[in-house]
Enzyme design. Sequence first.
Site, mmCIF file in Angstrom:
data_model
loop_
_atom_site.group_PDB
_atom_site.id
_atom_site.type_symbol
_atom_site.label_atom_id
_atom_site.label_comp_id
_atom_site.label_asym_id
_atom_site.label_seq_id
_atom_site.Cartn_x
_atom_site.Cartn_y
_atom_site.Cartn_z
ATOM 1 N N ASN A 32 8.581 9.372 31.382
ATOM 2 C CA ASN A 32 7.348 9.337 30.717
ATOM 3 C C ASN A 32 7.002 7.928 30.552
ATOM 4 O O ASN A 32 7.448 7.087 29.918
ATOM 5 C CB ASN A 32 7.529 9.920 29.017
ATOM 6 N N LYS A 74 4.208 6.764 29.984
ATOM 7 C CA LYS A 74 3.498 6.171 28.602
ATOM 8 C C LYS A 74 1.872 5.486 29.211
ATOM 9 O O LYS A 74 1.719 5.682 30.305
ATOM 10 C CB LYS A 74 4.254 5.438 27.556
ATOM 11 N N HIS A 129 3.901 14.464 21.726
ATOM 12 C CA HIS A 129 4.765 13.124 21.602
ATOM 13 C C HIS A 129 4.609 12.418 20.504
ATOM 14 O O HIS A 129 3.505 12.568 19.788
ATOM 15 C CB HIS A 129 4.614 12.114 22.797
ATOM 16 N N GLU A 140 4.168 9.617 19.806
ATOM 17 C CA GLU A 140 3.259 8.332 19.715
ATOM 18 C C GLU A 140 1.838 9.028 19.682
ATOM 19 O O GLU A 140 0.990 8.589 19.085
ATOM 20 C CB GLU A 140 3.219 7.846 20.912
ATOM 21 N N GLU A 192 13.188 14.180 20.739
ATOM 22 C CA GLU A 192 13.255 12.596 20.467
ATOM 23 C C GLU A 192 13.244 12.072 19.216
ATOM 24 O O GLU A 192 12.083 12.218 18.437
ATOM 25 C CB GLU A 192 11.848 12.106 21.287
ATOM 26 N N GLY A 222 12.390 3.638 22.207
ATOM 27 C CA GLY A 222 11.942 2.096 22.528
ATOM 28 C C GLY A 222 13.123 1.168 21.680
ATOM 29 O O GLY A 222 12.772 0.097 21.575
ATOM 30 N N SER A 242 15.466 5.996 24.046
ATOM 31 C CA SER A 242 16.650 5.141 24.516
ATOM 32 C C SER A 242 17.788 5.390 25.369
ATOM 33 O O SER A 242 18.706 5.031 25.379
ATOM 34 C CB SER A 242 17.320 4.159 23.368
#
Length: 245
Positions: free
Chosen positions: A9, A11, A91, A93, A160, A166, A205
Site C-alpha cells: 500500500n 498510500k 484502511h 487512515e 492492521e 508506521g 510495520s
Amino acid sequence: MRRKLAAGNWKMNGLAADSAVVRALEVSHAAASVDILICPPATLIASLAATSEIVAIGGQDCHAAEKGAHTGDISAAMLADAGARYVILGHSERREDHGERDEDVAAKARAAMAAGLAPLICCGESLSQREGGETLDVIGAQLAGSIPDDVDGSLVVAYEPIWAIGTGKIPTLEQIGDVHDFIRKTLVDRFGPPGDAMRLLYGGSVKPGNAAEIFAVSNVDGALVGGASLTAEDFSPIIAALEAA
Ligand code: 13P
C-alpha cells in the site's frame, strides 16, 4: 490451499519515476509462486497496470456510488477500467481522515464487487482498545459491519493494528495468531467454505527482518505492507519470505 498474497500500500506516495519499483519487482519475481499486489496512488494505476504482468495493481479506496456528482472521488468501475484488480477499503487512515464507518466500507465493497474488483477490507484495534482487552470485540464488530453478506472467496481481509502502522512496533506472534484465528473462525461461521478461501493479511510495520516469523503464524496468508513496499530493496525480501513460508 489459499494462494499467498504480498500486497503493498503506497498510500500518498509515488510519482511516475517510482514506477521503476514495480518494474524491478516484475524482473526479480518473474516466476513468483505467490500473488503480488501494489496499490499505488490513483494517478499511477493505469500506467502501472498497462506495463505489469506479474504484479497486480489495486486502488486504495473507491466511492460507493456507480458514478455521479462526487467531485474528487473515484468509482470502482473507473479503477477496473484503469486496470486495477483489487481495492483496499476501510484502511484505518481513511476511517480516521475521512470518517469512514463500517457501513460505508460495506457499501464500497459492494460497489467494488459489482465492478469486478476484489475488495481488501482492513480492520484493526487502537492501542487503548488493545490495552483495554477489547481487541476481538472491536475486530468482530468491524468484520460484521464492513463485509457485506453477498461476498465470495476472492475477498481479502487485512488485520492492521492501528498502533503498529508506521511505528516499527508489531504485536507478539501469539497476538497476531489469536486475531487471525478469530478472523478465520468468524468468516467461516458466517460464510462457510468461501470464508475459508478468503486470504487474511497481517499489516503494520512488516519489514524484511520480521516478515518470515510473521508468515509462519497460523492463518497469516500474506501481508499488507506500507513503508517497506516503497522500494524493491525492502519489498522484494518480504515477497521472498512469503514464497519460502
Ligand atoms: P507500515 O507497513 O508502514 O506500518 O503500514 C502498514 C499499512 O498501513 C499498510 O496498509
